[in-house]
Design a protein around this motif. Structure first.
Motif, PDB file in Angstrom:
ATOM      1  N   PHE A  91      -5.682   1.604   7.948  1.00 17.96           N
ATOM      2  CA  PHE A  91      -4.738   2.406   8.731  1.00 17.96           C
ATOM      3  C   PHE A  91      -3.354   1.769   8.644  1.00 17.96           C
ATOM      4  N   ASN A  92      -2.397   2.488   8.085  1.00 18.39           N
ATOM      5  CA  ASN A  92      -0.996   2.053   8.120  1.00 18.39           C
ATOM      6  C   ASN A  92      -0.368   2.645   9.377  1.00 18.39           C
ATOM      7  N   ILE A  93      -0.539   1.953  10.494  1.00 24.61           N
ATOM      8  CA  ILE A  93      -0.085   2.514  11.767  1.00 24.61           C
ATOM      9  C   ILE A  93       1.436   2.629  11.814  1.00 24.61           C
ATOM     10  N   ARG A  94       2.135   1.815  11.044  1.00 23.80           N
ATOM     11  CA  ARG A  94       3.558   1.943  10.744  1.00 23.80           C
ATOM     12  C   ARG A  94       3.740   1.575   9.288  1.00 23.80           C
TER      13      ARG A  94
ATOM     14  N   ASP B  80      -0.682   2.387  -5.579  1.00 29.06           N
ATOM     15  CA  ASP B  80      -0.183   2.631  -4.236  1.00 29.06           C
ATOM     16  C   ASP B  80      -0.299   4.124  -3.931  1.00 29.06           C
ATOM     17  N   VAL B  81       0.179   4.531  -2.772  1.00 27.24           N
ATOM     18  CA  VAL B  81       0.000   5.913  -2.324  1.00 27.24           C
ATOM     19  C   VAL B  81       0.656   6.899  -3.283  1.00 27.24           C
ATOM     20  N   VAL B  82       1.828   6.567  -3.789  1.00 30.28           N
ATOM     21  CA  VAL B  82       2.534   7.472  -4.692  1.00 30.28           C
ATOM     22  C   VAL B  82       1.779   7.642  -6.003  1.00 30.28           C
ATOM     23  N   SER B  83       1.268   6.546  -6.573  1.00 29.66           N
ATOM     24  CA  SER B  83       0.581   6.610  -7.869  1.00 29.66           C
ATOM     25  C   SER B  83      -0.762   7.332  -7.782  1.00 29.66           C
ATOM     26  N   ARG B  84      -1.290   7.557  -6.573  1.00 26.98           N
ATOM     27  CA  ARG B  84      -2.584   8.234  -6.415  1.00 26.98           C
ATOM     28  C   ARG B  84      -2.480   9.756  -6.494  1.00 26.98           C
ATOM     29  N   LYS B  85      -1.291  10.283  -6.561  1.00 30.48           N
ATOM     30  CA  LYS B  85      -1.142  11.738  -6.619  1.00 30.48           C
ATOM     31  C   LYS B  85      -1.662  12.270  -7.945  1.00 30.48           C
ATOM     32  N   GLY B  86      -2.363  13.395  -7.871  1.00 30.04           N
ATOM     33  CA  GLY B  86      -2.918  13.993  -9.073  1.00 30.04           C
ATOM     34  C   GLY B  86      -4.159  13.264  -9.546  1.00 30.04           C
ATOM     35  N   TYR B  87      -4.560  13.547 -10.759  1.00 27.47           N
ATOM     36  CA  TYR B  87      -5.795  12.979 -11.316  1.00 27.47           C
ATOM     37  C   TYR B  87      -5.473  11.777 -12.210  1.00 27.47           C
TER      38      TYR B  87
ATOM     39  N   GLU C  15       0.827  -1.210   0.000  1.00 29.88           N
ATOM     40  CA  GLU C  15       0.000   0.000   0.000  1.00 29.88           C
ATOM     41  C   GLU C  15       0.861   1.260   0.000  1.00 29.88           C
ATOM     42  N   VAL C  16       1.952   1.242   0.732  1.00 30.03           N
ATOM     43  CA  VAL C  16       2.813   2.434   0.836  1.00 30.03           C
ATOM     44  C   VAL C  16       4.225   2.116   0.380  1.00 30.03           C
ATOM     45  N   GLY C  17       4.374   1.194  -0.541  1.00 27.51           N
ATOM     46  CA  GLY C  17       5.696   0.823  -1.003  1.00 27.51           C
ATOM     47  C   GLY C  17       6.354  -0.155  -0.044  1.00 27.51           C
TER      48      GLY C  17
END
Length: 428
Positions: free
Chosen positions: A392-395, A266-273, A39-41
Motif C-alpha cells: 500500500f502506497n498510502i502516500r 514501476d507503476v508506469v512501466s506496468r501499463k499494457g502487456y 515503486e511509484v517513481g
C-alpha cells in the motif's frame, strides 16, 4: 585476463567514455534495484520540495534521493524461540545528468551510500531462503558509484566504476513486490561465482547494446573479491582483488522499448502487456573446492528469467495480473546450492482504493546438493518457501507492505516455520 590488468582496462574504457558525442535519455531514478527501487517513481518526498530547491536542481540535472526502509519479521511458529527481528536501511543517492549542466550530452554520474543493520531472521531460523531481501551485514558504506555514457538515443552505453553484478544480472524484475530474498532482490545463489550483490559492490565495467527495438545485450566484468565487505568496508578505496568475474545477459522486452540501461519495474512501466525474458551466465576463472575436496579451475552459473503481464482490465493501463518465474543452475560437483526455482503472481490495483496497491504471491524452491553432505548425514530435502504480501502506497512517499511467509523443510531438514512481518519505507 589477470585481475592486475583491470586498472589498465578501466583507464582505457574511461577514455572511451568521453571520446564520442551522444544523444540519449536520462536514467535518473532508475538505478536502484530490488527493495530500494521506487515503486511509484520519485514524485513525493516527506520533506517536500525544499522550498523549490529540489525542483530547481532537478531541472539542472541533479537529483537527490534519501530513503529509509525496514523489514520487521517475527517467527510466530518454528523450532526456534519466537523472536522479532528488525532490519533497517538508510540510503542516500545522487544522480547527475551532465547534459542538463551544459556538459556532454548522454553523460551521467551516479553514487549511493547506505547504513544498514539489525537482526537477520534467516540466520536465526537457518533457512536457505532469507525472509528479508535486505539483510546481510551491519555496515556503513559507499555502496556504488559510476560514470555512464550513452550513445545513439540510449542504444549503446558503457558504465565504469564500482557497482554490483546482482543489481543488473539475475535480479528479479518484480523485486519491489516481494519481501523474501530470491524474489525481492536477486536469485540467492548467484554468489557461487562471487557475482557481487548490493551493498558489497566492487570495481566493474559494463557495455550494453540494444541492437533491435525489443532486444538488449549486456556484459560486464567485475572484481570477484571473495571478502569484499572486509577488504573495502567503507567502499571508498577501489579494490582489484580476486579473479575477474564476467557476467553477460541477453533480454527480450515485448511491450517495452529495449533500452540498454534496463529501467526497473514501476507503476508506469506496468501499463499494457509489457514483459521481460532474459538468459544470463556468470563465469569465474578462479580456484574452487569440489565435493570430493579437490581443486577445480573455474565455476559458472546459468539463469533463465521471465516476467510478463498476463491480463489487464484495460489493455493500456496497469490494473491486472502479472506472472514471473526464474531458474538457475551451476555444476553440482562445485556448488552445494546449485539450483534455485522461483515463481510469482502479482495483482496490480486489486482493491478499489484511491492509493496504489498490489497483492503478490511468491514461491521459492531451494534444493541443496547431496554431494556435499558429510558421510552418514540424512539426505537434504528441498526447502519450499511461500509468501503472500499486500503493498500500500498510502502516500507517494510512504509505503507499507504486510507479509506472511511459510517455510517447509527449513535448511533442507524437517522443520517448518511461519513468519509474519511488515516492510515500511519512507522517501525523504
Amino acid at each position: 585476463m589477470k585481475i592486475r590488468q583491470l586498472p589498465l582496462l578501466f583507464l582505457l574504457c574511461g577514455f572511451c567514455l568521453f571520446a564520442t558525442p551522444v544523444f540519449s535519455q536520462s536514467t535518473q531514478g532508475k538505478s536502484l534495484r530490488g527493495p530500494d527501487a521506487p515503486e511509484v517513481g520519485l514524485d513525493g518526498h516527506l520533506f517536500g520540495d525544499w522550498g523549490g530547491k529540489r525542483s530547481e536542481l532537478q531541472e539542472r540535472g541533479v537529483n537527490f534521493d534519501f530513503m529509509y526502509i525496514s523489514d520487521s519479521l517475527w517467527n510466530i511458529k518454528s523450532e526456534q524461540k519466537e523472536r522479532l527481528a528488525s532490519w533497517n536501511r538508510v540510503r542516500g543517492t545522487i544522480d547527475i545528468d551532465f547534459g542538463k549542466l551544459d556538459g556532454p550530452q548522454g553523460l551521467y554520474f551516479h553514487a549511493t551510500a547506505l547504513w544498514q543493520g539489525g537482526g537477520n531472521l534467516g540466520t536465526y531460523l537457518g533457512t536457505e531462503t532469507s525472509p528479508s531481501g535486505m539483510s546481510s551485514y551491519n555496515l556503513f558504506r559507499l555502496d556504488s558509484w559510476w560514470v555512464e555514457k550513452q550513445w545513439f538515443h540510449d542504444r549503446v552505453a558503457s558504465r565504469i566504476g564500482q557497482f554490483a553484478g546482482q543489481d543488473f544480472y539475475g535480479d528479479q524484475e518484480y523485486g519491489t513486490s516481494f519481501i523474501f530474498e530470491p524474489m525481492g532482490y536477486a536469485l540467492g545463489n548467484l554468489s557461487t561465482t562471487f557475482e557481487t550483490g548490493s551493498p558489497g559492490s566492487t570495481s566493474a565495467f559494463e557495455v550494453s547494446v540494444a541492437p533491435f527495438h525489443n532486444v538488449y545485450i549486456a556484459s560486464m566484468v567485475l572484481a570477484g573479491d571473495r571478502l569484499a565487505f572486509f577488504h573495502n568496508h567503507t567502499g571508498l578505496v577501489p579494490q582489484f582483488r580476486g579473479a575477474p568475474v564476467s557476467v553477460s545477459e541477453i533480454g527480450f522486452t515485448p511491450g517495452k522499448k529495449g533500452l540498454v540501461m534496463r529501467p526497473a519495474d514501476d507503476v508506469v512501466s506496468r501499463k499494457g502487456y509489457s514483459g521481460v525474458y532474459k538468459f544470463g551466465a556468470s563465469y569465474n576463472p578462479g580456484k574452487f573446492t569440489t565435493a570430493t575436496h579437490t581443486i577445480s579451475s573455474g565455476d559458472y552459473l546459468l539463469y533463465w528469467m521471465a516476467s510478463q503481464a498476463l491480463w489487464r482490465v484495460d489493455k493500456t493501463e496497469g490494473k491486472g495480473l502479472d506472472v514471473t518465474a526464474a531458474y538457475d543452475w551451476s555444476p553440482a560437483n562445485v556448488n552445494s546450492d546449485n539450483r534455485v526455482l522461483t515463481a510469482g503472481l502479482r495483482f496490480n490495483e486489486p482493491l478499489p482504493l484511491p492509493i496504489h496497491n498490489t497483492m503478490s504471491f511468491g514461491y521459492v524452491r531451494n534444493k541443496l546438493n547431496p554431494l556435499f553432505l558429510p558421510p552418514g548425514t540424512p539426505p537434504y530435502k528441498a526447502e519450499h518457501g511461500l509468501e503472500f504480501n499486500a503493498l500500500f502506497n498510502i502516500r507517494p512517499m510512504i509505503l507499507f507492505q504486510p507479509v506472511i511467509q511459510y517455510y517447509a523443510n527449513v535448511g533442507g531438514g524437517m522443520q517448518r516455520a511461519v513468519v509474519l512481518g511488515l516492510r515500511g519505507r519512507v522517501e525523504f
